[in-house]
Motif scaffolding. Structure first.
Motif, short mmCIF file in Angstrom:
data_model
loop_
_atom_site.label_atom_id
_atom_site.label_comp_id
_atom_site.label_asym_id
_atom_site.label_seq_id
_atom_site.Cartn_x
_atom_site.Cartn_y
_atom_site.Cartn_z
N LYS A 1 101.57 -14.15 29.90
CA LYS A 1 101.27 -14.90 28.47
C LYS A 1 102.70 -15.00 27.73
CE LYS A 1 96.45 -13.25 28.40
NZ LYS A 1 95.66 -12.52 27.71
N VAL A 2 103.73 -15.37 28.35
CA VAL A 2 105.07 -15.39 27.61
C VAL A 2 105.17 -17.25 27.57
CG1 VAL A 2 106.04 -13.38 28.49
CG2 VAL A 2 106.42 -15.35 29.89
N ALA A 3 106.28 -17.45 26.77
CA ALA A 3 106.66 -18.86 26.63
C ALA A 3 107.03 -19.56 27.74
CB ALA A 3 107.71 -18.66 25.60
N LYS A 4 106.78 -20.65 27.99
CA LYS A 4 107.18 -21.47 29.19
C LYS A 4 108.42 -21.59 29.54
CE LYS A 4 103.23 -24.69 28.95
NZ LYS A 4 102.72 -26.20 28.70
N SER A 5 109.33 -21.41 28.40
CA SER A 5 111.01 -21.13 28.50
C SER A 5 111.59 -20.07 28.95
CB SER A 5 111.48 -21.88 27.50
OG SER A 5 111.04 -20.97 26.18
N THR A 6 110.48 -19.06 28.87
CA THR A 6 111.30 -17.59 29.09
C THR A 6 111.76 -17.44 30.39
OG1 THR A 6 109.19 -16.71 27.88
CG2 THR A 6 110.47 -15.12 29.35
N PRO A 7 113.07 -16.94 30.38
CA PRO A 7 113.85 -16.84 31.70
C PRO A 7 113.33 -16.01 32.62
CG PRO A 7 115.45 -16.83 29.81
CD PRO A 7 113.93 -16.59 29.17
N VAL A 8 113.15 -16.31 34.08
CA VAL A 8 112.99 -15.50 35.15
C VAL A 8 113.94 -15.06 35.71
CG1 VAL A 8 111.43 -15.20 37.25
CG2 VAL A 8 110.66 -16.26 35.11
N ILE A 9 114.52 -13.92 35.90
CA ILE A 9 116.05 -13.65 36.48
C ILE A 9 115.66 -12.52 37.54
CG2 ILE A 9 118.16 -12.54 35.84
CD1 ILE A 9 117.57 -13.06 32.96
N VAL A 10 116.41 -13.10 38.76
CA VAL A 10 116.21 -12.02 39.99
C VAL A 10 117.67 -11.80 40.73
CG1 VAL A 10 113.86 -13.15 40.41
CG2 VAL A 10 115.92 -14.24 41.49
N GLY A 11 117.60 -11.04 41.47
CA GLY A 11 118.78 -10.80 42.24
C GLY A 11 118.59 -11.33 44.03
N HIS A 12 119.00 -10.48 44.74
CA HIS A 12 118.56 -10.60 46.15
C HIS A 12 119.34 -11.48 47.03
CE1 HIS A 12 116.22 -9.54 49.71
NE2 HIS A 12 115.57 -10.59 49.58
N THR A 13 119.36 -12.95 46.56
CA THR A 13 119.67 -14.27 47.12
C THR A 13 120.95 -14.69 46.50
OG1 THR A 13 117.30 -14.39 47.81
CG2 THR A 13 118.90 -16.13 48.36
N PRO A 14 122.37 -14.37 46.76
CA PRO A 14 123.23 -14.96 46.34
C PRO A 14 123.48 -16.45 47.10
CG PRO A 14 123.99 -13.24 47.59
CD PRO A 14 122.55 -12.95 47.33
N LEU A 15 123.58 -17.52 46.38
CA LEU A 15 123.44 -18.81 46.87
C LEU A 15 124.83 -19.04 47.48
CD1 LEU A 15 121.50 -20.83 44.28
CD2 LEU A 15 120.59 -19.49 46.32
N ASP A 16 126.13 -18.78 47.19
CA ASP A 16 127.40 -19.03 47.94
C ASP A 16 128.22 -17.88 47.60
OD1 ASP A 16 128.82 -19.63 45.30
OD2 ASP A 16 127.17 -21.32 45.17
N PRO A 17 129.31 -17.93 48.35
CA PRO A 17 130.05 -16.65 48.01
C PRO A 17 131.16 -17.00 46.79
CG PRO A 17 131.10 -18.21 49.78
CD PRO A 17 129.88 -18.76 49.47
N PHE A 18 130.90 -18.05 46.04
CA PHE A 18 132.02 -18.06 45.14
C PHE A 18 131.64 -17.45 43.60
CE2 PHE A 18 131.77 -21.79 48.01
CZ PHE A 18 132.77 -21.53 48.82
N LYS A 19 130.42 -17.68 43.38
CA LYS A 19 129.90 -17.60 41.94
C LYS A 19 129.23 -16.00 41.86
CE LYS A 19 128.18 -21.03 39.97
NZ LYS A 19 127.09 -22.40 39.61
N THR A 20 128.73 -15.57 40.94
CA THR A 20 127.67 -14.26 40.51
C THR A 20 126.63 -14.89 39.65
OG1 THR A 20 129.10 -13.87 38.37
CG2 THR A 20 129.95 -13.04 40.29
N ILE A 21 126.71 -16.05 39.27
CA ILE A 21 125.51 -16.45 38.44
C ILE A 21 125.13 -17.82 39.13
CG2 ILE A 21 124.60 -17.10 36.10
CD1 ILE A 21 124.97 -14.15 36.26
N TRP A 22 123.69 -18.13 39.07
CA TRP A 22 123.23 -19.30 39.50
C TRP A 22 122.12 -19.66 38.64
CZ3 TRP A 22 124.73 -15.62 42.90
CH2 TRP A 22 125.76 -15.86 43.54
N LEU A 23 122.12 -20.48 37.68
CA LEU A 23 121.09 -21.19 36.42
C LEU A 23 120.24 -22.23 37.40
CD1 LEU A 23 123.43 -21.02 33.60
CD2 LEU A 23 122.18 -19.22 34.54
N ASN A 24 119.20 -21.99 36.69
CA ASN A 24 118.04 -23.02 36.77
C ASN A 24 117.95 -23.47 38.48
OD1 ASN A 24 117.56 -23.42 34.44
ND2 ASN A 24 119.00 -25.25 34.18
N VAL A 25 117.92 -22.27 39.20
CA VAL A 25 117.86 -22.40 40.72
C VAL A 25 116.61 -22.82 41.28
CG1 VAL A 25 118.04 -21.12 42.81
CG2 VAL A 25 119.41 -20.39 40.93
N GLY A 26 116.82 -23.74 42.49
CA GLY A 26 115.54 -24.49 42.72
C GLY A 26 115.16 -25.61 41.94
#
Length: 700
Positions: free
Chosen positions: A627-652
């Motif tokens: 029951k949180v706002a639709k814009s509430t960030p969902v933050i996870v680890g586990h799956t880095p998408l590439d070897p260049f960055k440490t943060i990926w936003l709006n994934v998928g």
């Protein structure tokens, strides 16, 4: 699969017309390399601009492909050979093997793609800047229609068994590669239609633009003057240098400020910003030569009540300061007298080029101190290092056997009564951690035995002081153990050491340090990385150094950990949300729900080669569940998408669904709440274990 570039494109506003085609103003014609899927219109486009008539081929897995003879003649149409998992040789999207393979079997193996080196030496080629890749990517339906219509003009082998699904898959493959090369630091833009302006890839959180997307058209230097020859030979702009003094001066035209190791302040309206060269401790001369970054932050040192954000400008990037830059407005809270577009700041190989945009809005600069960041460590940094030393010990090393066991048993008692966790059916703290919203949350992803990265997080932004005064909460999303560096995978010393540090933090600040369980927080003998059974090796290392009793106590620690964090500001877990239909009670009673436990620690985002993962529906369901706002960030680890960055936003293409990775060898990424928003930050690596030991020796 959804379009990899969905909601990641913005029109390039500053364009020039070359042979009837709109191109970015900073682009030099012969930098251009044109690519894209079959039928996208590349050949027509090359003919229109008068490029090289013959097509070329590039194998992106080949070392030194950037020196290939194919790229000598430009502009030119290039087909890309891409590496796929399970295929030894690279494939183009029109090779028969590619066409015959099922979509589930075609996963691009990004680890095999070679990236040009970064060079800034006068006598060496900077291959990353030599080319600008234009991906011609019209909508798949348009490509399909074009390929269908051209069949009336003759036989095209690539159009055999043509279908819209085939075209979508080919376009998505090129979209994935465009995004990957962009993240790797190459110059990439997208063109959907030759009658329209090209598009820049701009992921959420990227506040910088490449120079070729914003630079003004420069007049050719006169070779009758010394400055003209200097500009030609050294490729240096004739823009004048600006001398900053301790008196406030107005900057009225484009001016250049050197990277001299010193900070200076910029005043726009009533907003005051400090620009400082980013010089990591222990950085080599080569590193500093290639990474002449600048940090922008509000002036004044941090304190326990004021965990602040900052922005970074890397070489060859441009940022715009103004109220229309939402990311900067969150960080710096621009006053109303700041223009929507006030000033452009470009990092030109370390020197800053400051260009006023609104002539009615003044820009003032001043240097308030003459401190050289290259020669002296800042006072607040020394204070943070001494605080870390006081907390963790004068030298960062593994604890003695008895001390380690006593610490672990004490933390296990804390977990048995851990705050903010609804009780399960047995009256024990459940799998859900429901945090209050008063303290500032700091969220760290997988650390994978990178001790210096944890120390970096602790010694920045007055975090230790904020934890001690109950103004911040540090959340670690599991997997602090088991290095992912190829030469360290079998060694468990750093894993043991980093857990000693985390346990010490938990004992010191029990209501401000929280550790969420990850898939590596286990002694599962079947879990391995690149064939290395790391869980089993960790168990054996602990048995050898600390005994069976310690291993049993560590298993208890694993079993008592929470699996998910919920607050009004964010939702976080190690891997991803559980499947639709999972109830809140099931997460609280996680010990009775092994399927939910496995999903929270091991699931991954749904992709063509991983169809059993989660997607937008699961993220939406998770927000609805709590029951949180639709814009509430969902933050996870586990799956880095590439070897260049440490943060990926709006994934998928899922809004406010982010991935954080804190084990990168170049430094950790994290999230912190600033002015009510979860903001991503990244830090450069520093050899803090050695520095803290040296600090101890110097002060003893």
């Amino acid at each position: 699969m959804k379009n990899p570039l969905h909601k990641k494109l913005q029109a390039i506003k500053e364009v020039q017309i070359i042979r009837g085609i709109e191109l970015p103003v900073g682009l030099e014609f012969r930098q251009l390399v044109v690519t894209g899927p079959p039928g996208a219109g590349k050949t027509y486009y090359i003919n229109q601009i008068g490029g090289w008539p013959n097509e070329g081929y590039l194998d992106l897995t080949k070392e030194g492909w950037w020196r290939d003879q194919t790229l000598v003649y430009r502009p030119r149409e290039i087909h890309l050979g891409l590496p796929y998992k399970g295929f030894k040789e690279p494939l183009t999207v029109f090779d028969q093997e590619w066409l015959d393979a099922s979509p589930d079997a075609l996963a691009i193996d990004f680890t095999r793609i070679r990236i040009p080196p970064q060079n800034q030496s006068l006598l060496r080629t900077n291959w990353k800047d030599r080319y600008i890749f234009e991906f011609v990517l019209p909508p798949p339906k348009q490509i399909y229609n074009q390929r269908t219509e051209r069949q009336a003009d003759g036989y095209f082998p690539v159009d055999d068994n043509l279908s819209l699904d085939m075209v979508i898959r080919q376009a998505d493959a090129y979209g994935e590669i465009a995004l990957y090369l962009h993240r790797a630091g190459l110059n990439v833009y997208i063109r959907k239609d030759i009658r329209q302006a090209p598009m820049l890839i701009s992921e959420k959180g990227e506040i910088a633009l490449p120079p070729w997307a914003v630079a003004e058209i420069k007049t050719r230097a006169s070779l009758k003057t010394y400055s003209g020859w200097k500009q030609l030979i050294l490729r240096q702009s004739a823009i004048p240098w600006f001398t900053i003094t301790n008196e406030l001066q107005e900057l009225k035209r484009a001016s250049r400020i050197p990277h001299d190791g010193k900070s200076f302040d910029v005043v726009i309206g009533r907003t005051h910003l400090r620009f400082a060269p980013e010089i990591p401790l222990g950085a080599s001369k080569k590193y500093l030569r290639l990474h002449k970054n600048w940090i922008i932050r509000q002036p004044g040192s941090c304190n326990a009540k004021n965990i602040r954000g900052f922005a970074r400008i890397q070489p060859e990037e441009t940022v715009m300061l103004g109220r229309s830059n939402n990311d900067f407005d969150i960080l710096f809270n621009f006053s109303k007298d700041v223009a929507k577009s006030h000033v452009l700041i470009s990092n030109m190989k370390g020197d800053l080029l400051i260009t006023p945009i609104d002539k009615m809005k003044p820009i003032k600069v001043v240097r308030l101190d003459d401190h050289d960041n290259r020669e002296q460590i800042a006072t607040n940094k020394i204070s943070s290092m001494m605080q870390a030393r006081s907390l963790l010990g004068s030298s960062i090393e593994m604890l003695e056997r008895k001390e380690a066991l006593d610490l672990l048993l004490e933390v296990n008692e804390l977990l048995e009564n851990e705050s903010y966790r609804p009780l399960d059916s047995k009256g024990l703290p459940g799998g859900l951690l429901h945090l209050p919203d008063q303290q500032t949350p700091v969220i760290v992803g997988d650390l994978h035995a990178q001790v210096d990265n944890l120390l970096k997080v602790l010694t920045e932004n007055c975090l230790l002081e904020a934890l001690a005064s109950n103004k911040a909460i540090l959340c670690i999303l599991g997997d602090a153990v088991h290095s992912e560096n190829s030469n360290e995978m079998e060694s468990m010393d750093a894993s043991i050491m980093i857990m000693d540090m985390i346990l010490t933090l938990k004992r010191s600040y029990p209501e401000n340090i929280f550790y969420v369980r990850g898939n590596h927080d286990d002694f599962n003998p079947d879990l391995s990385k690149n064939g290395v059974p790391q869980c089993l090796l960790m168990k054996k290392a602990l048995e050898s150094t600390r005994g069976v009793a310690y291993v049993e106590a560590m298993q208890t620690f694993h079993d008592r950990l929470p699996y998910m964090i919920v607050s009004d500001s964010f939702i976080a877990c190690h891997a991803g949300p559980p499947r639709n239909g999972t109830k809140k009670k099931q997460i609280i009673n996680i010990r009775n729900n092994p399927l939910a436990a496995k999903e929270l620690t091991s699931t991954r985002l749904k992709r063509p080669h991983y169809l059993s993962g989660y997607g937008k529906a699961e993220v939406k369901s998770l927000r609805k569940l709590f029951k949180v706002a639709k814009s509430t960030p969902v933050i996870v680890g586990h799956t880095p998408l590439d070897p260049f960055k440490t943060i990926w936003l709006n994934v998928g293409n899922i809004k406010n669904h982010h991935i954080v990775y804190s084990a990168h060898q170049q430094g950790p990424g994290l999230f912190v709440r600033i002015k009510g928003k979860m903001v991503s930050q990244s830090y450069p690596a520093e050899p803090l274990m050695k520095m803290i030991t040296k600090l101890q020796q110097a002060t003893s």
